[in-house]
Design a protein around this motif. Structure first.
Motif, PDB file in Angstrom:
ATOM      1  N   ASN A  39       0.947  -1.038   0.030  1.00  0.00           N
ATOM      2  CA  ASN A  39       0.036   0.079   0.091  1.00  0.00           C
ATOM      3  C   ASN A  39       0.924   1.102  -0.080  1.00  0.00           C
ATOM      4  OD1 ASN A  39      -2.540  -1.209   0.094  1.00  0.00           O
ATOM      5  ND2 ASN A  39      -2.291  -1.620   2.582  1.00  0.00           N
ATOM      6  N   LEU A  40       0.444   2.239  -1.049  1.00  0.00           N
ATOM      7  CA  LEU A  40       1.555   3.479  -1.105  1.00  0.00           C
ATOM      8  C   LEU A  40       0.504   4.396  -0.585  1.00  0.00           C
ATOM      9  CD1 LEU A  40       2.882   2.781  -4.751  1.00  0.00           C
ATOM     10  CD2 LEU A  40       3.786   1.941  -2.538  1.00  0.00           C
ATOM     11  N   SER A  41       1.429   5.503   0.109  1.00  0.00           N
ATOM     12  CA  SER A  41       0.788   6.586   0.629  1.00  0.00           C
ATOM     13  C   SER A  41       1.723   7.807   0.303  1.00  0.00           C
ATOM     14  CB  SER A  41       0.434   6.612   1.934  1.00  0.00           C
ATOM     15  OG  SER A  41       0.095   7.856   2.256  1.00  0.00           O
ATOM     16  N   LEU A  42       1.380   8.698  -0.506  1.00  0.00           N
ATOM     17  CA  LEU A  42       2.420   9.708  -0.867  1.00  0.00           C
ATOM     18  C   LEU A  42       1.908  10.884  -1.458  1.00  0.00           C
ATOM     19  CD1 LEU A  42       4.185   9.137  -4.207  1.00  0.00           C
ATOM     20  CD2 LEU A  42       2.876   7.335  -3.137  1.00  0.00           C
ATOM     21  N   PRO A  43       2.295  12.324  -1.303  1.00  0.00           N
ATOM     22  CA  PRO A  43       1.741  13.483  -1.852  1.00  0.00           C
ATOM     23  C   PRO A  43       2.165  13.215  -3.336  1.00  0.00           C
ATOM     24  CG  PRO A  43       3.337  14.009  -0.334  1.00  0.00           C
ATOM     25  CD  PRO A  43       3.611  12.391  -0.294  1.00  0.00           C
ATOM     26  N   ASN A  44       0.981  13.963  -4.222  1.00  0.00           N
ATOM     27  CA  ASN A  44       1.203  13.907  -5.739  1.00  0.00           C
ATOM     28  C   ASN A  44       2.440  14.533  -6.184  1.00  0.00           C
ATOM     29  OD1 ASN A  44      -0.061  16.441  -5.331  1.00  0.00           O
ATOM     30  ND2 ASN A  44      -1.510  16.303  -6.855  1.00  0.00           N
ATOM     31  N   HIS A  45       2.965  15.439  -5.408  1.00  0.00           N
ATOM     32  CA  HIS A  45       4.294  16.213  -6.001  1.00  0.00           C
ATOM     33  C   HIS A  45       5.570  15.461  -5.325  1.00  0.00           C
ATOM     34  CE1 HIS A  45       1.434  19.031  -7.177  1.00  0.00           C
ATOM     35  NE2 HIS A  45       2.454  19.698  -7.885  1.00  0.00           N
ATOM     36  N   THR A  46       5.443  13.999  -5.531  1.00  0.00           N
ATOM     37  CA  THR A  46       6.781  13.153  -4.828  1.00  0.00           C
ATOM     38  C   THR A  46       7.502  12.770  -6.178  1.00  0.00           C
ATOM     39  OG1 THR A  46       5.327  12.360  -2.952  1.00  0.00           O
ATOM     40  CG2 THR A  46       7.315  10.927  -3.936  1.00  0.00           C
ATOM     41  N   GLY A  47       8.768  12.943  -6.032  1.00  0.00           N
ATOM     42  CA  GLY A  47       9.784  12.460  -7.227  1.00  0.00           C
ATOM     43  C   GLY A  47       9.560  13.303  -8.383  1.00  0.00           C
ATOM     44  N   THR A  48       9.780  12.644  -9.534  1.00  0.00           N
ATOM     45  CA  THR A  48       9.828  13.266 -10.856  1.00  0.00           C
ATOM     46  C   THR A  48       8.172  13.535 -11.166  1.00  0.00           C
ATOM     47  OG1 THR A  48      11.844  12.312 -11.615  1.00  0.00           O
ATOM     48  CG2 THR A  48      10.234  13.111 -13.222  1.00  0.00           C
ATOM     49  N   HIS A  49       7.557  14.494 -11.375  1.00  0.00           N
ATOM     50  CA  HIS A  49       6.163  14.786 -11.570  1.00  0.00           C
ATOM     51  C   HIS A  49       5.981  16.051 -12.472  1.00  0.00           C
ATOM     52  CE1 HIS A  49       7.104  17.650  -8.435  1.00  0.00           C
ATOM     53  NE2 HIS A  49       6.172  18.274  -8.655  1.00  0.00           N
ATOM     54  N   ILE A  50       4.892  15.943 -12.798  1.00  0.00           N
ATOM     55  CA  ILE A  50       4.209  17.071 -13.816  1.00  0.00           C
ATOM     56  C   ILE A  50       3.137  17.789 -13.038  1.00  0.00           C
ATOM     57  CG2 ILE A  50       2.880  17.454 -15.781  1.00  0.00           C
ATOM     58  CD1 ILE A  50       3.888  14.780 -16.730  1.00  0.00           C
ATOM     59  N   ASP A  51       3.346  19.094 -13.051  1.00  0.00           N
ATOM     60  CA  ASP A  51       2.543  19.999 -12.679  1.00  0.00           C
ATOM     61  C   ASP A  51       1.535  20.511 -13.806  1.00  0.00           C
ATOM     62  OD1 ASP A  51       3.754  20.482 -10.238  1.00  0.00           O
ATOM     63  OD2 ASP A  51       4.377  22.400 -10.513  1.00  0.00           O
ATOM     64  N   PHE A  52       0.247  20.252 -13.592  1.00  0.00           N
ATOM     65  CA  PHE A  52      -0.659  20.277 -14.599  1.00  0.00           C
ATOM     66  C   PHE A  52      -1.567  21.753 -14.250  1.00  0.00           C
ATOM     67  CE2 PHE A  52      -0.312  15.922 -14.509  1.00  0.00           C
ATOM     68  CZ  PHE A  52      -0.354  15.509 -16.183  1.00  0.00           C
ATOM     69  N   PRO A  53      -2.193  22.361 -15.219  1.00  0.00           N
ATOM     70  CA  PRO A  53      -2.938  23.613 -14.856  1.00  0.00           C
ATOM     71  C   PRO A  53      -3.927  23.495 -13.715  1.00  0.00           C
ATOM     72  CG  PRO A  53      -2.837  23.338 -17.043  1.00  0.00           C
ATOM     73  CD  PRO A  53      -2.265  22.070 -16.520  1.00  0.00           C
ATOM     74  N   TYR A  54      -4.471  22.772 -13.298  1.00  0.00           N
ATOM     75  CA  TYR A  54      -5.222  22.279 -12.093  1.00  0.00           C
ATOM     76  C   TYR A  54      -4.476  22.633 -10.974  1.00  0.00           C
ATOM     77  CZ  TYR A  54      -8.778  20.405  -8.994  1.00  0.00           C
ATOM     78  OH  TYR A  54      -9.412  20.366  -7.905  1.00  0.00           O
ATOM     79  N   HIS A  55      -3.171  22.493 -11.018  1.00  0.00           N
ATOM     80  CA  HIS A  55      -2.480  22.691  -9.809  1.00  0.00           C
ATOM     81  C   HIS A  55      -2.715  23.922  -8.958  1.00  0.00           C
ATOM     82  CE1 HIS A  55       0.618  22.459  -6.869  1.00  0.00           C
ATOM     83  NE2 HIS A  55       1.812  22.750  -7.467  1.00  0.00           N
ATOM     84  N   PHE A  56      -2.882  25.200  -9.919  1.00  0.00           N
ATOM     85  CA  PHE A  56      -3.075  26.414  -9.457  1.00  0.00           C
ATOM     86  C   PHE A  56      -4.214  26.933 -10.337  1.00  0.00           C
ATOM     87  CE2 PHE A  56       1.180  26.306  -8.088  1.00  0.00           C
ATOM     88  CZ  PHE A  56       1.235  26.971  -7.052  1.00  0.00           C
ATOM     89  N   ASN A  57      -5.337  26.246 -10.575  1.00  0.00           N
ATOM     90  CA  ASN A  57      -6.413  26.868 -11.426  1.00  0.00           C
ATOM     91  C   ASN A  57      -7.686  25.876 -11.226  1.00  0.00           C
ATOM     92  OD1 ASN A  57      -8.476  27.540 -13.308  1.00  0.00           O
ATOM     93  ND2 ASN A  57      -7.085  28.829 -14.553  1.00  0.00           N
ATOM     94  N   LEU A  58      -8.773  26.339 -10.542  1.00  0.00           N
ATOM     95  CA  LEU A  58      -9.745  25.275 -10.235  1.00  0.00           C
ATOM     96  C   LEU A  58     -10.402  24.792 -11.612  1.00  0.00           C
ATOM     97  CD1 LEU A  58     -11.654  27.052  -7.360  1.00  0.00           C
ATOM     98  CD2 LEU A  58     -10.515  24.914  -7.332  1.00  0.00           C
ATOM     99  N   HIS A  59     -10.367  25.486 -12.433  1.00  0.00           N
ATOM    100  CA  HIS A  59     -10.934  24.978 -13.848  1.00  0.00           C
ATOM    101  C   HIS A  59      -9.778  24.655 -14.909  1.00  0.00           C
ATOM    102  CE1 HIS A  59     -14.392  26.776 -12.265  1.00  0.00           C
ATOM    103  NE2 HIS A  59     -13.896  27.992 -12.180  1.00  0.00           N
ATOM    104  N   GLY A  60      -8.598  24.481 -14.549  1.00  0.00           N
ATOM    105  CA  GLY A  60      -7.476  23.997 -15.246  1.00  0.00           C
ATOM    106  C   GLY A  60      -7.486  22.502 -15.548  1.00  0.00           C
TER     107      GLY A  60
END
Length: 198
Positions: A39-60
């Protein structure tokens, strides 16, 4: 072929020295189970990851809004700032005077900070990107879809306000076509790259 991402473990560094990564065995063959599962538990910004527009925009947009072919890049440029950036520095347009290939669809920024991965230099005091860089890159690299770098974030923990502005500048569709961000990349190579698949 070369991996440009890190494998995730419980020792993977997180932004600002955050915590929360847990790998907990579920089924174990050594205990009589038919297979091994975790079972894995980790933040979605762990390791090599992509920031999508939704990261800073509710409608992104989120990951499911992009087709598979979006992640194939045939015009990859790498700029190497190793030994030319220091802790807490903001990397801005003034450092990109020789960008010329208008076909560039993926820009990789190598800072050399990968050697500090696992230390406070990487998680607390690394360089970051200025918000003005997004405007500059859209102008000179009109085909740019993603920007990747060997920093834990485009936002230096020591310049968080500018980091928020930079995230908005790159990701917010109101500011122009979003340029997705690939953070915490493993850029221990000088390239060149004929193709990158994310």
């Amino acid at each position: 072929m070369k991996y440009l991402s890190y494998f995730i473990s419980e020792r993977t560094p997180l932004y600002g020295n955050g915590t929360g990564i847990q790998f907990v065995p579920d089924k174990e063959m050594s205990k009589g189970n038919s297979c091994n599962t975790t079972n894995l538990s980790l933040p979605n910004h762990t390791g090599t990851h992509i920031d999508f527009p939704y990261h800073f925009n509710l409608h992104g947009k989120t990951s499911s809004d992009y087709s598979a072919d979006f992640w194939e890049f045939d015009h990859v440029e790498i700029v190497d700032f190793s030994d030319n950036v220091v802790d807490c520095q903001l990397i801005g347009p003034e450092m990109f005077s020789n960008i010329e290939n208008e076909k560039t669809d993926l820009l990789l920024i190598k800072t050399g900070y990968g050697i500090y991965r696992g230390s406070d230099h990487y998680t607390l005091t690394p360089p970051g990107l200025s918000s003005g860089l997004a405007v500059y890159l859209r102008k000179y690299l009109p085909k740019l879809r993603c920007l990747g770098l060997d920093l834990i974030s485009i936002s230096s923990y020591s310049n968080r306000e500018e980091g928020r502005k930079a995230h908005h500048a790159f990701l917010n569709p109101d500011d122009g076509k979003p340029i997705l961000l690939i953070e915490d990349m493993k850029l221990d190579t000088s390239g060149p790259f004929d193709k990158v698949i994310v």
